[in-house]
Design an enzyme around this catalytic site. Structure first.
Site, short mmCIF file in Angstrom:
data_model
loop_
_atom_site.label_atom_id
_atom_site.label_comp_id
_atom_site.label_asym_id
_atom_site.label_seq_id
_atom_site.Cartn_x
_atom_site.Cartn_y
_atom_site.Cartn_z
N ARG A 1 0.84 -1.21 0.05
CA ARG A 1 0.14 -0.04 0.04
C ARG A 1 0.99 1.30 0.10
O ARG A 1 1.48 1.71 1.11
CB ARG A 1 -0.84 -0.08 1.19
CG ARG A 1 -1.82 1.32 1.41
CD ARG A 1 -2.88 1.12 0.50
NE ARG A 1 -3.77 0.57 0.71
CZ ARG A 1 -4.76 0.18 -0.34
NH1 ARG A 1 -4.86 0.58 -1.30
NH2 ARG A 1 -5.84 -0.79 -0.25
N ARG B 1 0.75 -6.98 -9.61
CA ARG B 1 1.13 -6.08 -8.16
C ARG B 1 1.40 -7.32 -7.17
O ARG B 1 1.97 -6.89 -6.12
CB ARG B 1 0.33 -5.13 -7.61
CG ARG B 1 -1.22 -5.38 -7.37
CD ARG B 1 -1.80 -4.30 -6.90
NE ARG B 1 -3.41 -4.66 -6.34
CZ ARG B 1 -4.15 -3.98 -5.76
NH1 ARG B 1 -3.62 -2.79 -5.42
NH2 ARG B 1 -5.36 -4.24 -5.47
N HIS C 1 0.01 3.21 -10.48
CA HIS C 1 -0.71 3.71 -9.64
C HIS C 1 0.07 4.51 -8.62
O HIS C 1 0.35 3.99 -7.37
CB HIS C 1 -1.40 2.51 -8.88
CG HIS C 1 -2.52 2.55 -7.89
ND1 HIS C 1 -2.70 3.54 -6.88
CD2 HIS C 1 -3.87 2.24 -8.03
CE1 HIS C 1 -3.74 3.61 -6.20
NE2 HIS C 1 -4.43 2.86 -6.95
N ASP D 1 -12.53 9.63 -6.69
CA ASP D 1 -12.01 8.57 -7.43
C ASP D 1 -12.28 8.77 -8.74
O ASP D 1 -13.78 8.50 -9.20
CB ASP D 1 -12.82 7.33 -6.62
CG ASP D 1 -12.11 6.13 -7.14
OD1 ASP D 1 -11.29 5.97 -8.05
OD2 ASP D 1 -12.67 5.02 -6.69
N GLU E 1 -2.54 8.67 -11.37
CA GLU E 1 -2.16 7.39 -11.96
C GLU E 1 -2.25 7.36 -13.40
O GLU E 1 -2.95 7.94 -14.14
CB GLU E 1 -3.11 6.34 -11.61
CG GLU E 1 -3.24 6.10 -9.85
CD GLU E 1 -4.60 5.32 -9.45
OE1 GLU E 1 -4.96 4.40 -10.09
OE2 GLU E 1 -5.25 5.77 -8.43
C1 BG6 Z 1 -7.78 3.48 -7.26
C2 BG6 Z 1 -9.18 3.00 -7.77
O1 BG6 Z 1 -6.88 3.46 -8.58
O2 BG6 Z 1 -7.43 2.77 -6.54
C3 BG6 Z 1 -9.98 3.08 -6.43
O3 BG6 Z 1 -9.75 4.04 -8.68
C4 BG6 Z 1 -9.48 2.19 -5.35
O4 BG6 Z 1 -11.55 2.66 -6.84
C5 BG6 Z 1 -7.99 2.45 -5.40
O5 BG6 Z 1 -10.08 2.22 -4.26
C6 BG6 Z 1 -7.28 1.50 -4.34
O6 BG6 Z 1 -7.47 0.32 -4.69
P1 BG6 Z 1 -6.91 -1.09 -3.89
O7 BG6 Z 1 -7.37 -2.23 -4.54
O8 BG6 Z 1 -5.24 -0.73 -3.97
O9 BG6 Z 1 -7.38 -0.91 -2.44
#
Ligand code: BG6
Length: 297
Positions: free
Chosen positions: A72, A98, A168, A213, A271
């Site tokens: 994360r 990922r 991302h 978002d 992103e």
């Molecule tokens: C973003 C999405 O790119 O990633 C969101 O647009 C999402 O909808 C976010 O909540 C995080 O995603 P994840 O799977 O890493 O919790």
């Protein structure tokens, strides 16, 4: 990937092989102008520190660093679908790249002092169970004046396939409520906070005032993030038609197990992607390249 086999890719003074979060192996690229940390787990860039500066990437203090789980923060590498799988919601969100263990193909130092690492991922029984296509991915990360990331997708099968992808990027910001985001004026986005309603970005620059978002379509240009009293950050790109802007704000932050309740003001995702109507269809034998470049100042 084990530390011993990774050590082949160490370059004294330029590439270190370390134990990173959760003991996962990590490469540290010591460029002349920046330092970049990247994990073979997910080919995940976790840190970009320009010389004399601070980390330009946000990393959650609650991140998992474990096999099978995404990291994360930093730059999760999203492939071959973005968000939930359109046909089967039980499949992992944002695809499988990922959470796969990528191999390190090479490391190198350029004449300008920038340091690169190239990672590869090929279709396997595990990926075919999730996505029935023959592909190979190559991801090159460069620690230069900027952080450069280039994702090559090759169709190694006999039939065309369609994929989505994203770098991302979690930018570190002192307070997301103070940022101004520029470069998306007049563009249409899918507002995931409103059932993916198509909406036109009229205000520019714009700020973040609630959970956000948005999937901006047909946006090949760079995005600039400015903060009062701080250096601006630019995310430039090639081969990318989609830009996603995301901040979870209060409630969503609380709902995510791997994200601190109070961390949302310190990050903004910008992103570099190809998603939704910008998904890419690749002919047999063809290669597609998408590049994101993060520059501070
Ligand atoms: C973003 C999405 O790119 O990633 C969101 O647009 C999402 O909808 C976010 O909540 C995080 O995603 P994840 O799977 O890493 O919790």
């Amino acid at each position: 990937m084990e530390l011993d086999s990774l050590r082949l890719h160490a370059i004294p003074g330029s590439v270190e092989i370390l134990n990173g979060g959760g003991g996962l192996p990590m490469l540290r690229l010591l460029g002349r102008d920046s330092t970049v940390d990247v994990y073979p787990h997910g080919a995940h860039v976790a840190s970009f520190v320009p010389k004399g500066g601070r980390d330009a990437l946000f990393m959650s203090g609650k991140s998992y660093f474990a096999d099978g789980k995404p990291i994360r923060g930093g730059v999760p590498l999203i492939f071959p679908w973005f968000g939930p799988n359109a046909k089967d919601a039980s499949l992992p969100a944002h695809g499988f790249a990922r959470t796969q263990s990528w191999s390190v193909a090479s490391t190198s130092v350029a004449a300008d002092g920038s340091v690169s690492a190239r990672f590869e991922l090929k279709a396997s029984d595990a990926t075919r169970k999730l996505w029935p296509h023959a592909f190979s991915l190559a991801f090159t990360v460069t620690a230069g004046k900027s952080l450069s990331m280039s994702l090559e997708v090759r169709n190694t099968g006999d039939e065309p396939f369609t994929f989505e992808e994203a770098l991302h990027t979690y930018l570190a910001v002192p307070d997301v409520r103070q940022v101004a985001i520029d470069g998306l004026k007049g563009r249409t986005y899918l507002d995931k906070m409103a059932g993916a309603a198509r909406t036109v970005q009229t205000e520019s620059p714009f700020g973040i005032v609630a959970e956000t978002d948005r999937v901006y379509l047909d946006t090949p240009d760079a995005v600039h993030v400015t903060l009062p009293g701080h250096l601006a950050v630019t995310v430039a790109k090639k081969g990318s038609a989609t830009t996603v802007v995301w901040n979870p704000w209060v409630a969503k932050a609380k709902a995510m197990a791997d994200f601190g309740d109070d961390e949302w003001p310190r990050m903004l995702c910008v992103e570099t992607a190809n998603a939704a109507s910008n998904a890419v269809t690749l002919a047999a034998g063809a290669t597609h390249v998408m590049t994101a470049t993060v520059t501070v100042g």
